[in-house]
Design a protein around this motif. Structure first.
Motif, short mmCIF file in Angstrom:
data_model
loop_
_atom_site.label_atom_id
_atom_site.label_comp_id
_atom_site.label_asym_id
_atom_site.label_seq_id
_atom_site.Cartn_x
_atom_site.Cartn_y
_atom_site.Cartn_z
N MET B 25 0.59 -1.44 -0.26
CA MET B 25 0.11 -0.16 0.27
C MET B 25 1.28 1.42 -0.17
SD MET B 25 -3.33 0.16 2.13
CE MET B 25 -3.16 -1.03 4.09
N ASP B 26 2.48 1.47 0.27
CA ASP B 26 3.19 2.15 0.23
C ASP B 26 2.91 3.18 1.13
OD1 ASP B 26 5.04 0.66 -1.05
OD2 ASP B 26 3.97 1.54 -2.90
N GLU B 27 2.84 4.22 0.47
CA GLU B 27 2.29 5.88 1.38
C GLU B 27 0.81 5.89 1.94
OE1 GLU B 27 2.59 5.16 -2.06
OE2 GLU B 27 1.22 6.89 -3.02
N ARG B 28 -0.23 5.04 1.09
CA ARG B 28 -1.26 4.57 1.74
C ARG B 28 -1.08 4.27 3.81
NH1 ARG B 28 -4.38 2.41 -3.02
NH2 ARG B 28 -2.11 1.23 -3.13
N LEU B 29 -0.23 3.75 3.80
CA LEU B 29 0.05 3.01 4.95
C LEU B 29 0.00 4.52 6.16
CD1 LEU B 29 2.30 -0.07 4.70
CD2 LEU B 29 0.12 0.41 5.63
N GLU B 31 -0.86 7.37 5.38
CA GLU B 31 -2.90 8.04 5.60
C GLU B 31 -3.33 7.72 6.55
OE1 GLU B 31 -4.24 7.79 1.55
OE2 GLU B 31 -6.30 7.68 2.83
N LEU B 32 -2.99 6.08 6.66
CA LEU B 32 -4.29 5.05 7.85
C LEU B 32 -3.79 5.28 8.25
CD1 LEU B 32 -5.26 1.86 4.79
CD2 LEU B 32 -6.74 3.37 6.38
N ASP B 153 -4.60 -2.21 -3.63
CA ASP B 153 -6.04 -1.10 -3.21
C ASP B 153 -6.95 -2.02 -3.04
OD1 ASP B 153 -4.52 0.40 -4.90
OD2 ASP B 153 -5.90 -0.47 -6.41
N TYR B 156 -6.51 -2.13 0.84
CA TYR B 156 -6.94 -0.45 1.25
C TYR B 156 -8.08 -0.46 1.37
CZ TYR B 156 -6.96 4.85 1.73
OH TYR B 156 -7.43 6.15 1.27
N GLN B 157 -9.03 -1.09 0.45
CA GLN B 157 -10.35 -0.36 0.58
C GLN B 157 -10.86 -1.15 1.64
OE1 GLN B 157 -12.48 -1.81 -2.27
NE2 GLN B 157 -14.94 -2.34 -1.36
N SER B 160 -9.65 0.21 4.92
CA SER B 160 -10.28 2.23 5.32
C SER B 160 -11.66 2.19 5.56
CB SER B 160 -10.33 2.45 3.97
OG SER B 160 -9.51 2.95 3.52
#
Lengths: 240, 177
Positions: B25-29, B31-32, B153, B156-157, B160
């Motif tokens: 998930m890279d940078e989305r980690l 964010e989460l 993806d 991530y969904q 979230s």
């Protein structure tokens, strides 16, 4: 040509459509862009009604009917999608997955499998029915092709294409129920078959990774059954 | 500001590919990560499963006595249990031994294929179950996430939505394999 009118009017999902009297509900529905899931059906082959995924509700019928082998009739009222039908279709899919050893991640047909994509489109995320884990053979005796019974759904497309299109009648079915197997000749190793012409049509029509062309490990199998209707039309043209 | 949600990830009989996909998930980690605290995971040090966890991602099938004990405890202490990936969902590669049973696997691995010390290990390793089982055959599961591995993806969904307290359905979104 008969002068008799052979057009029937029926209602599919609340929409009135016209169909020829010799058409099935499936043909009529698809002509009018109504999607009905199928697995054993293939354009260009005869219908057997083996997989039951195309079950639809017909008003007045006491049970669900397979659209692929039910002819249209005047005034017929057909429902192709309802919570009940969806539940049945998911259950049928689960039975397919539970009956044999379908391991998508290590299958040659991963990404090009009709069973796998049906699970996606019908929203089947897991199998509630206990897996059977049968011990099944793999026959790799043919120099070019392999049959892996772990991945076979017994749709009999291979049997039909071999008989109806190639005319070799190499493929057949033995046994009953869950014990059924598609076999070459009288259950001889495929490589020893004297009737097989090695045309590869069974490979192209197999919806899963059960029959596949030998290739390098890790390469992706892509099947091309679309030649069938074309071949049929061309042959009919020759006979006329 | 409300309290952070607690997240756990566990690794039963799988290859860790689902955890790799999680990291994908890279940078989305980042964010989460403002929404949760990772309280138990192969990626952190804690050795015992906490008393109350909001979301637990389970990778892998239930293959040993230890897996069985773990997953029961995890279920008891988890609000939303997520079956992550094909091994957790179907048994997948882990369950391929179910057609022949564990004894045949022992024979192959520790006798036929071994050059030295041909013996089946019994000390310090959990006993294998006769049958590898998908997680939902053992405990109730709230979210099913198909894929080998599920894509970053998809994960991530799922994260979230579950961290927001929703139960997502992945039907029509993620496929097996």
């Amino acid at each position: 040509m008969s002068a008799e009118p052979n057009i029937r009017t029926l209602c599919i999902d609340g929409v009135y459509i016209s169909a020829r009297s010799d058409q099935t509900i499936l043909e009529a529905a698809r002509e009018h862009n109504v999607a009905i899931p199928t697995l054993c059906h293939l354009d260009g082959l005869s219908e057997v009604g083996a997989c039951r995924l195309c079950l639809v509700e017909v008003k007045g019928a006491r049970r669900l009917l397979p659209a692929c082998v039910t002819q249209v009739a005047e005034g017929m009222e057909v429902t192709t999608h309802s919570p009940k039908i969806d539940r049945y279709r998911t259950m049928i899919l689960e039975l397919f997955f539970a009956e044999r050893n379908h391991v998508c991640s290590v299958c040659v047909a991963n990404g090009a499998c009709e069973l796998q994509s049906l699970a996606l489109t019908l929203g089947m995320t897991h199998v509630e029915i206990p897996y059977q884990y049968p011990q099944l053979p793999v026959d790799a005796s043919h120099p070019r092709f392999t049959v892996d019974h772990n991945r076979c759904v017994l749709c009999t497309r291979c049997v039909r294409v071999c008989s109806e299109i190639e005319g070799a009648n190499t493929w057949g079915v033995m046994g009953r129920g869950g014990q059924s197997l598609v076999i070459t000749d009288l259950k001889e190793p495929w490589g020893a078959s004297e009737t097989c012409t090695s045309c590869g049509k069974c490979v192209q029509v197999c919806p899963t990774g059960a029959i596949f062309e030998k290739t390098r490990a890790g390469s992706k199998v892509r099947k091309h059954p679309e030649f069938l209707p074309y071949l049929r039309i061309m042959r009919e043209g020759e006979q006329a | 500001m409300s309290e952070l949600k607690t997240l756990a990830t566990v690794w039963l009989d799988g290859c860790s590919g689902c955890h790799m996909s999680l990291l994908d998930m890279d940078e989305r980690l980042i964010e989460l990560s403002s929404q949760f605290q990772l309280v138990y995971s192969p990626l952190v040090d804690r050795k015992t499963f906490p008393d109350r966890v909001d979301v637990t991602l389970v990778e892998g099938a239930v293959a040993s006595e230890e897996d069985l004990k773990k997953i029961r405890k995890i279920r008891e202490h988890t609000q939303i249990l997520v079956s992550l990936g094909d091994c957790a969902l179907t048994g997948n590669v882990s369950a391929m031994r179910n057609t022949c049973g564990p004894q045949a696997v022992f024979l192959r691995v520790y006798q036929e294929n071994a050059d030295l010390h041909r013996q089946v290990p019994t000390v310090g390793v959990p006993a294998l179950l006769d049958r590898v089982r998908p997680v939902h055959e053992v405990v109730p599961v709230d979210v099913y996430v198909p894929g080998c591995p599920p894509s970053a993806d998809t994960i991530y969904q799922v994260l979230s939505e579950t961290l927001a307290g929703h139960i997502p359905t992945l039907g029509g979104v993620a496929h097996f394999g």
